[in-house]
Design a protein around this motif. Structure first.
Motif, PDB file in Angstrom:
ATOM      1  N   ARG A  28       0.854  -1.202   0.000  1.00 22.29           N
ATOM      2  CA  ARG A  28       0.000   0.000   0.000  1.00 22.29           C
ATOM      3  C   ARG A  28       0.890   1.252   0.000  1.00 22.29           C
ATOM      4  NH1 ARG A  28      -0.647   3.636   3.247  1.00 22.29           N
ATOM      5  NH2 ARG A  28       0.570   2.512   4.815  1.00 22.29           N
ATOM      6  N   ASP A  31       2.601   1.801  -3.313  1.00 25.76           N
ATOM      7  CA  ASP A  31       1.645   2.362  -4.276  1.00 25.76           C
ATOM      8  C   ASP A  31       1.520   3.871  -4.019  1.00 25.76           C
ATOM      9  OD1 ASP A  31      -0.198   2.287  -6.274  1.00 25.76           O
ATOM     10  OD2 ASP A  31      -1.833   1.446  -5.067  1.00 25.76           O
ATOM     11  N   HIS A  32       1.331   4.210  -2.746  1.00 32.34           N
ATOM     12  CA  HIS A  32       1.106   5.594  -2.359  1.00 32.34           C
ATOM     13  C   HIS A  32       2.315   6.486  -2.648  1.00 32.34           C
ATOM     14  CE1 HIS A  32      -0.745   8.744   0.051  1.00 32.34           C
ATOM     15  NE2 HIS A  32       0.415   8.917   0.649  1.00 32.34           N
ATOM     16  N   GLU A  34       4.733   6.136  -4.842  1.00 37.18           N
ATOM     17  CA  GLU A  34       5.360   5.846  -6.143  1.00 37.18           C
ATOM     18  C   GLU A  34       6.289   6.961  -6.634  1.00 37.18           C
ATOM     19  OE1 GLU A  34       2.790   4.468  -9.356  1.00 37.18           O
ATOM     20  OE2 GLU A  34       3.993   5.640 -10.736  1.00 37.18           O
ATOM     21  N   THR A  67       6.418  -2.964  -7.461  1.00 33.95           N
ATOM     22  CA  THR A  67       5.343  -2.292  -8.191  1.00 33.95           C
ATOM     23  C   THR A  67       5.670  -2.162  -9.685  1.00 33.95           C
ATOM     24  OG1 THR A  67       6.288  -0.178  -7.546  1.00 33.95           O
ATOM     25  CG2 THR A  67       4.533  -1.031  -6.148  1.00 33.95           C
ATOM     26  N   VAL A  96      -0.263  -3.871  -8.236  1.00 39.13           N
ATOM     27  CA  VAL A  96       0.134  -2.491  -8.578  1.00 39.13           C
ATOM     28  C   VAL A  96       0.934  -2.503  -9.884  1.00 39.13           C
ATOM     29  CG1 VAL A  96       1.320  -0.383  -7.811  1.00 39.13           C
ATOM     30  CG2 VAL A  96       0.229  -1.868  -6.118  1.00 39.13           C
ATOM     31  N   ARG A  99      -1.366  -2.817 -12.809  1.00 41.41           N
ATOM     32  CA  ARG A  99      -2.108  -1.571 -13.023  1.00 41.41           C
ATOM     33  C   ARG A  99      -1.220  -0.541 -13.724  1.00 41.41           C
ATOM     34  NH1 ARG A  99      -3.034   1.282  -8.163  1.00 41.41           N
ATOM     35  NH2 ARG A  99      -3.311  -0.728  -7.154  1.00 41.41           N
ATOM     36  N   ARG A 100       0.049  -0.461 -13.309  1.00 42.35           N
ATOM     37  CA  ARG A 100       0.960   0.519 -13.915  1.00 42.35           C
ATOM     38  C   ARG A 100       1.248   0.143 -15.373  1.00 42.35           C
ATOM     39  NH1 ARG A 100       5.974   0.982 -11.694  1.00 42.35           N
ATOM     40  NH2 ARG A 100       6.091   3.005 -12.708  1.00 42.35           N
TER      41      ARG A 100
END
Ligand SMILES: C[S@@+](CC[C@H](N)C(=O)[O-])C[C@H]1O[C@@H](n2cnc3c(N)ncnc32)[C@H](O)[C@@H]1O
Length: 289
Positions: A28, A31-32, A34, A67, A96, A99-100
């Motif tokens: 988490r 992700d936050h 990045e 990530t 993550v 998603r990226r």
């Protein structure tokens, strides 16, 4: 002087479970934060990618992809005829990364959950990379054997790992601060999944040669972590450095406050213009099968 007892080594199964849980928990935060990691960790990419000597169309394995880096950089570099598999033990990290990849429209990189020592030997790769991932494998010599076995003859592997602790104060100070308040002293960094596990000069080159790699080379890659202020440094560091975060979260509220205060004070000396820039140094170690 009384010598302290040697740290008992964790069993392989306990080690792997702990690494998976700590990094799943840290996903988490990764992700936050990045933008922070893209600035701090990506500084080693030019040296790492040069050591890999990538060619368009190659097949690449990147493990400990977190990530998605450097797998996504590499996928763009090798072009649409090449393919990257990004492997990570922590499922939330893999989410993550996927998603990226979608946001970037990258179709030649796949991400899946997996451990470097459990990769099927039937697929062979031109290159294997890992950015700050190797130090968390429970048995580094065994992980290196698996990497070598996954390479085509003549294929190359390159890893970045953190360099000597005194030259990495952002992580070094945080590790020292949580250690001094922990009830039970945390295990020796070289005997536990720790960012500084392969920091000792010459250690990783020696392990790579022992695993059968040829033309082993080590280069230093300077990087620095940039923060707007000391409070942000403290918040980020205690959130993203999974093993340090785990110890920090086991402390009492009063000791957590003391850790934060110590880090805040220690960070002030790195003020640089309107930011806080804390220097860092990584090894990039590469070799050929
Ligand atoms: C410090 S992070 C680096 C992430 C990414 N490579 C980067 O530089 O942004 C280390 C990652 O290695 C993963 N990892 C740890 N042990 C692993 C193993 N044995 N096999 C695959 N991944 C592993 C963790 O889950 C974590 O996401």
């Amino acid at each position: 002087m009384k010598k302290s007892a040697p740290t008992p080594r964790l069993s392989g199964a306990r080690w792997r479970r702990m690494v998976r849980e700590q990094w799943s928990d840290a996903a988490r935060a990764w992700d936050h934060w990045e933008p922070f990691n893209l600035q701090f960790l990506s500084a080693v990419d030019p040296v790492l990618l040069r050591a890999l000597d990538l060619k368009p169309g190659q097949r690449i394995l990147d493990f400990g992809s977190g990530t998605g880096e450097p797998a996504l950089q590499i996928a763009r570099w090798i072009g649409p005829r090449g393919a990257v598999l990004g492997l990570d033990v922590a499922a939330p990290m893999v989410e993550v990364a996927r998603r990226r990849a979608r946001l970037l429209g990258i179709r030649n990189a796949r991400f899946r959950r997996g451990d470097i020592v459990r990769i099927p030997a039937r697929t062979k790769y031109d290159r294997v990379s890992s950015r700050f991932g190797l130090m968390f494998a429970d048995d580094v010599p065994v992980a290196l054997e698996h990497v070598r076995a996954a390479l085509k003859p003549g294929g190359r592997a390159a890893f970045s790992v953190w360099g000597p602790i005194p030259l990495n104060p952002a992580i070094g100070q945080a590790a020292a601060a949580v250690r001094s308040f922990a009830k039970v002293p945390p295990p020796d960094p070289e005997q536990s999944p720790h960012p500084m596990r392969l920091a000792r000069p010459g250690l990783l080159p020696r392990l790579m040669r022992a695993a059968g790699f040829r033309d082993v080379r080590a280069e230093l890659a300077p990087c620095y972590a940039s923060y707007p202020d000391a409070d942000t440094y403290v918040t980020i560091m205690l959130d993203i450095a999974a093993p340090i975060k785990a110890i920090y979260e086991s402390l009492s509220a009063a000791n957590r406050r003391r850790v934060r205060e110590r880090l805040r004070r220690g960070a002030q000396r790195y003020r640089s213009g309107h930011a806080l820039r804390i220097p860092g140094l990584a090894w990039v170690v590469s070799g050929r099968r």
